[in-house]
Design a protein around this motif. Sequence first.
Motif, PDB file in Angstrom:
ATOM      1  N   MET A 150      51.801  -4.353  19.801  1.00 57.71           N
ATOM      2  CA  MET A 150      50.848  -5.323  19.268  1.00 57.71           C
ATOM      3  C   MET A 150      49.782  -5.583  20.330  1.00 57.71           C
ATOM      4  N   THR A 151      48.620  -6.034  19.855  1.00 56.72           N
ATOM      5  CA  THR A 151      47.554  -6.275  20.816  1.00 56.72           C
ATOM      6  C   THR A 151      47.852  -7.545  21.610  1.00 56.72           C
TER       7      THR A 151
ATOM      8  N   LEU B  62      46.057 -10.143  21.813  1.00 55.68           N
ATOM      9  CA  LEU B  62      45.793 -11.316  20.987  1.00 55.68           C
ATOM     10  C   LEU B  62      46.949 -11.603  20.027  1.00 55.68           C
ATOM     11  N   GLU B  63      47.481 -10.537  19.439  1.00 53.50           N
ATOM     12  CA  GLU B  63      48.608 -10.731  18.518  1.00 53.50           C
ATOM     13  C   GLU B  63      49.830 -11.254  19.265  1.00 53.50           C
TER      14      GLU B  63
ATOM     15  N   GLN C 291      49.358 -14.834  19.692  1.00 56.91           N
ATOM     16  CA  GLN C 291      49.568 -15.581  18.444  1.00 56.91           C
ATOM     17  C   GLN C 291      51.052 -15.746  18.145  1.00 56.91           C
TER      18      GLN C 291
ATOM     19  N   LYS D 226      41.877  -8.320  25.322  1.00 56.68           N
ATOM     20  CA  LYS D 226      42.524  -8.986  24.194  1.00 56.68           C
ATOM     21  C   LYS D 226      42.804  -8.076  22.999  1.00 56.68           C
ATOM     22  N   ASP D 227      41.995  -7.031  22.798  1.00 58.31           N
ATOM     23  CA  ASP D 227      42.228  -6.148  21.659  1.00 58.31           C
ATOM     24  C   ASP D 227      43.004  -4.893  22.037  1.00 58.31           C
TER      25      ASP D 227
ATOM     26  N   ARG E 240      48.464   2.187  14.796  1.00 56.66           N
ATOM     27  CA  ARG E 240      48.744   0.894  14.181  1.00 56.66           C
ATOM     28  C   ARG E 240      47.484   0.065  14.242  1.00 56.66           C
TER      29      ARG E 240
ATOM     30  N   SER F 284      47.631 -19.171  12.032  1.00 55.99           N
ATOM     31  CA  SER F 284      47.706 -17.978  12.862  1.00 55.99           C
ATOM     32  C   SER F 284      49.014 -17.786  13.580  1.00 55.99           C
TER      33      SER F 284
END
Lengths: 254, 463
Positions: free
Chosen positions: A95-96, A98-99, A102, A132-133, B440, B462
């Motif tokens: 996952m990134t 940012l994810e 979250q 972040k990405d 992904r 979120s």
Amino acid sequence: MSKALLEISGLVAGYGHLPVLHGIDLSVKEGEIAAIIGANGAGKTTLMMSIFGNPKPSAGRILFEGRDITDLPAHAVALERIAQSPEGRRIFPRMTVLENLQMGTLIAPDKERYEDDLGHVFELFPVLATRKDQRAGTLSGGEQQMLAIARALMGQPRLLLLDEPSLGLAPLITRQIFAAIKALNEEGLTVLLVEQNAYHALKLASCGYVMVNGRITLSGSGTELLESDEVRRSYLEGGASSPSADEAKKGAKA
Amino acid sequence: MEPAVREKPRLLPALWDAAIAAGIAFLLFCLVLGVRTVDGVYGLTLQPRPVLLAVVVGIVFFGRLALNLFWWDRDWRFPPLPFFSRTAKDAKDRAPRDIYRVGLVLIGFAAVFPLLGLVLNKVFGANLPLLYLIDLSILVLTYVMLGWGLNIVVGLAGLLDLGYVAFYAVGAYTFAILATTFGWSFWMCLPLAGILAAFWGIVLGFPVLRLRGDYLAIVTLAFGEIIRIVIQNWTELTGGPNGISNIPEPSFFGLEFAFRGDNTFHQFFGLPYDAIYGSIWLYYIILVMALITNAVTLRLRRLPIGRAWEALREDEIACRSLGMNTTTTKLSAFATGALFGGFAGSFFAARQSFISPESFTFIESAIILSIVVLGGMGSQLGVAIAAVVMIGGFEALRHTDSLQLVFGTGFDPTLYRMLFFGLAMVAIMVWRPRGLVSTRQPTVTLNKDAGSISKDLVSEGSG
């Protein structure tokens, strides 16, 4: 500043029939940094994990803000607003960034503050903002550690548990991370830190515990411990020949 | 990059290498292909097949020679495929949009294909084997839907499920029993079948909560077999090995697709009877059902629950320490996957109008799982492409007459389906170990051009 946020008394826990913790007494006061130092296998990580109910303590009590959280399942402990940056970082590699951050907001009581929290952790660890990405698995070890701490912070915790944040990191990065921990503490966050890097940890901590073989053998303020002979011999000056270091090593083997 | 200075391969070593390969091939195949057991007068006799053996050994020899001379030392590379490119920049900038576009084109084609064929056949007098094509497409779409359903469990939540066919069976038998016993219609039974399958998903989920990886796979495999064996032996309810027949087809808003009847489709619209109408109707049902599966999955991925599944796949301990209830998260993944398996099952029963335990063997689970794995776990487009290739591609093998020119007239390519199946898998695992479409897509970004998405998520909390 004097109320105990986390109070552990007589904690016994282990894996199967093998006890690892033999009655731990420990308290973390609100607004302080408490550090637990000890050699490999002393039970530091087990202590962290058993606060989260895995392994389940077989005796003793864990109180958080006066509430008994000893028998709560891990996710319920987290919902008490105790955040953990587990040993080995355990970020979500595919996952990134940012994810990942979250995912940390699951326990946040105030979801409206999401953007502020995000800005806050990016301020604390600017490198995360530039990445972040990016997939978290592609970050360097130090960045992953920062992400793990940042992810824990996204839950707006009352107490932050950090398990070996300096593990496998270069001295420069270690210093950055400890500086960030200090900054967080100055904002009022209570931190319980588990470290092998005794010097850094005790310098930062207002209260320290030395753990050997599943027991707390020494406690005191950070500076007291830094100056005590036992800590110096065993954890600071690499005194492999000193008796207490041998004892610590035996503990590691057991 | 500076061109590497390479010694050109010489002919003699290449010939030698090819000869060794041919020798190995000869040893391997001389008993496998070189002789054949024939039922003779005195029992089984051996019939030599030197020509076939020579052809195979020849293919190996010349193939290896060609690889030696032209392939392994080539100076050129394949240009990157448009939406499979692997570089980080491409993956970030182009892949999501390309995947989206390819998906739209495929959906558009799937939506018009039967009607287009019908118009071509009826109006322009083309002679397409439309009934066959549509039946095949229905089969492919069923597997696309099953693949998408299993993708939730395997691809998103990372729970290796080898017993997915159990939920397919539960859905099929739910509809079959309700329809033949109480005369309930397809549309009434569909939600019931889904709910019942989801219930069994949860029932399976509880005992395996603590298992991961291999251990989970073994238990789910056993669960699939248990369901099949129960169906096979519970004769009073399920008909046992005889199965259930005369399952009604779904009606078109109350109109039947029968040849004779009070309320038939062709009489209502004043058309001459043609079996194709019923097939087209079934085609659109499964297409819509599959697309709903897809839409739900894509939507869920952007919601907290889908993110939780993905996080669970990545690291369970971290999830727990972040306050996620992993029990409910896992159970919801099993239940959602099973729900769509159940839907697909009741469609299968309605289409076949006959079901028996034979249809729900382990090989079905294996095929569905390989569709998911080959397509790229978690990738919707990859799963769809893999289903088309695996199901449609093997069907296409029936029509490869050209292979018979090489291997002789007695060669039946369909007998070698499993061989091709294995070859395809090995090839994919060598060249694209994470599946066909392995990038992904992040569900959220902070880029300006994607601002609407992140805002959308922020307002949802979120987390």
